[in-house]
Design a protein around this motif. Structure first.
Motif, short mmCIF file in Angstrom:
data_model
loop_
_atom_site.label_atom_id
_atom_site.label_comp_id
_atom_site.label_asym_id
_atom_site.label_seq_id
_atom_site.Cartn_x
_atom_site.Cartn_y
_atom_site.Cartn_z
N TRP A 11 25.96 -19.45 33.23
CA TRP A 11 27.14 -19.49 34.11
C TRP A 11 26.90 -20.59 35.14
O TRP A 11 25.82 -20.69 35.72
N PHE A 12 27.92 -21.37 35.34
CA PHE A 12 27.92 -22.42 36.35
C PHE A 12 29.17 -22.22 37.20
O PHE A 12 30.11 -21.57 36.79
N ARG A 13 29.17 -22.81 38.37
CA ARG A 13 30.35 -22.73 39.21
C ARG A 13 30.59 -24.06 39.91
O ARG A 13 29.66 -24.82 40.15
N GLN A 14 31.86 -24.29 40.22
CA GLN A 14 32.23 -25.52 40.89
C GLN A 14 33.24 -25.22 41.98
O GLN A 14 34.35 -24.75 41.69
N ALA A 15 32.85 -25.49 43.21
CA ALA A 15 33.74 -25.32 44.35
C ALA A 15 34.45 -26.65 44.60
O ALA A 15 33.96 -27.71 44.20
N PRO A 16 35.59 -26.62 45.27
CA PRO A 16 36.33 -27.87 45.53
C PRO A 16 35.47 -28.89 46.26
O PRO A 16 34.82 -28.57 47.26
N GLY A 17 35.45 -30.10 45.74
CA GLY A 17 34.71 -31.18 46.37
C GLY A 17 33.22 -31.15 46.14
O GLY A 17 32.48 -31.97 46.70
N LYS A 18 32.75 -30.21 45.33
CA LYS A 18 31.31 -30.09 45.08
C LYS A 18 31.01 -30.25 43.59
O LYS A 18 31.90 -30.11 42.74
N ASP B 169 30.78 -17.95 47.68
CA ASP B 169 30.78 -17.77 46.22
C ASP B 169 32.10 -18.23 45.60
O ASP B 169 32.24 -18.26 44.37
N THR B 170 33.06 -18.56 46.43
CA THR B 170 34.36 -19.01 45.93
C THR B 170 34.21 -20.29 45.11
O THR B 170 33.64 -21.28 45.59
N ALA B 171 34.69 -20.26 43.89
CA ALA B 171 34.56 -21.39 42.97
C ALA B 171 35.24 -21.05 41.66
O ALA B 171 35.62 -19.89 41.42
N VAL B 172 35.36 -22.05 40.82
CA VAL B 172 35.71 -21.82 39.43
C VAL B 172 34.39 -21.60 38.68
O VAL B 172 33.47 -22.41 38.78
N TYR B 173 34.32 -20.49 37.96
CA TYR B 173 33.11 -20.13 37.23
C TYR B 173 33.31 -20.46 35.75
O TYR B 173 34.31 -20.08 35.14
N TYR B 174 32.32 -21.13 35.19
CA TYR B 174 32.35 -21.54 33.79
C TYR B 174 31.17 -20.92 33.06
O TYR B 174 30.05 -20.88 33.58
N CYS B 175 31.40 -20.47 31.84
CA CYS B 175 30.28 -20.11 30.99
C CYS B 175 30.06 -21.22 29.97
O CYS B 175 31.00 -21.94 29.62
N ALA B 176 28.83 -21.33 29.53
CA ALA B 176 28.46 -22.41 28.62
C ALA B 176 27.38 -21.92 27.68
O ALA B 176 26.59 -21.03 28.03
N ALA B 177 27.34 -22.48 26.50
CA ALA B 177 26.33 -22.13 25.50
C ALA B 177 25.50 -23.35 25.15
O ALA B 177 26.03 -24.46 25.00
N GLY C 191 36.82 -21.72 32.23
CA GLY C 191 36.68 -21.46 33.66
C GLY C 191 37.57 -20.33 34.13
O GLY C 191 38.69 -20.13 33.63
N THR C 192 37.08 -19.60 35.12
CA THR C 192 37.86 -18.52 35.73
C THR C 192 37.65 -18.59 37.23
O THR C 192 36.53 -18.77 37.72
N GLN C 193 38.74 -18.48 37.98
CA GLN C 193 38.69 -18.67 39.43
C GLN C 193 38.21 -17.39 40.13
O GLN C 193 38.73 -16.30 39.88
N VAL C 194 37.24 -17.56 41.00
CA VAL C 194 36.78 -16.47 41.86
C VAL C 194 37.04 -16.89 43.31
O VAL C 194 36.58 -17.96 43.74
N THR C 195 37.78 -16.07 44.03
CA THR C 195 38.08 -16.36 45.43
C THR C 195 37.64 -15.17 46.27
O THR C 195 38.07 -14.04 46.02
#
Length: 120
Positions: free
Chosen positions: A35-42, A89-97, A113-117
């Motif tokens: 699992w990875f996550r990406q917040a706006p601007g990061k 922890d707010t970010a878009v969460y991605y899973c990857a294989a 990706g799935t948004q967590v706010t």
């Protein structure tokens, strides 16, 4: 290999969410899932991973003790239980294989990706 992430949403600080990553494809069972996550601007950052056997859970320091990763090998689904959520922890969460690694560029397959706010 196709990955479908789900379970994101809006939650208050201190709350919980469970993300799911359903994997399909003939070789899906043979990869570690991260699992990875990406917040706006990061940049996209590592959160957690688990081996193809469903062992060796690994966590970023920022989520250790709050998040738990697990894998249902029969269903080819990986879960990320997120407790004590914080606004950061707010970010878009991605899973990857891919291979068991914290490096995002080593993961070949990605979900949408799935948004967590998390509100304060």
């Amino acid at each position: 290999v196709q990955l479908q992430a789900s379970g994101g949403g809006l939650v208050q600080a201190g709350g919980s969410l469970r993300l799911s990553c359903a994997a399909s494809g003939r070789t899906a069972h043979s990869y570690a899932v991260g699992w990875f996550r990406q917040a706006p601007g990061k940049e996209r950052e590592f959160v957690s991973q688990i081996s193809w056997r469903g062992d060796n859970p690994d966590y970023a320091d920022s989520v250790k003790g709050r998040f738990t990763i697990s894998r249902d090998t029969a269903q080819n689904t990986v879960y990320l239980q997120m407790n004590s959520l914080k606004p950061e922890d707010t970010a878009v969460y991605y899973c990857a294989a891919g291979p068991y690694s914290r490096q995002r560029n080593t993961f070949r397959y990605w979900g949408q990706g799935t948004q967590v706010t998390v509100s304060s």
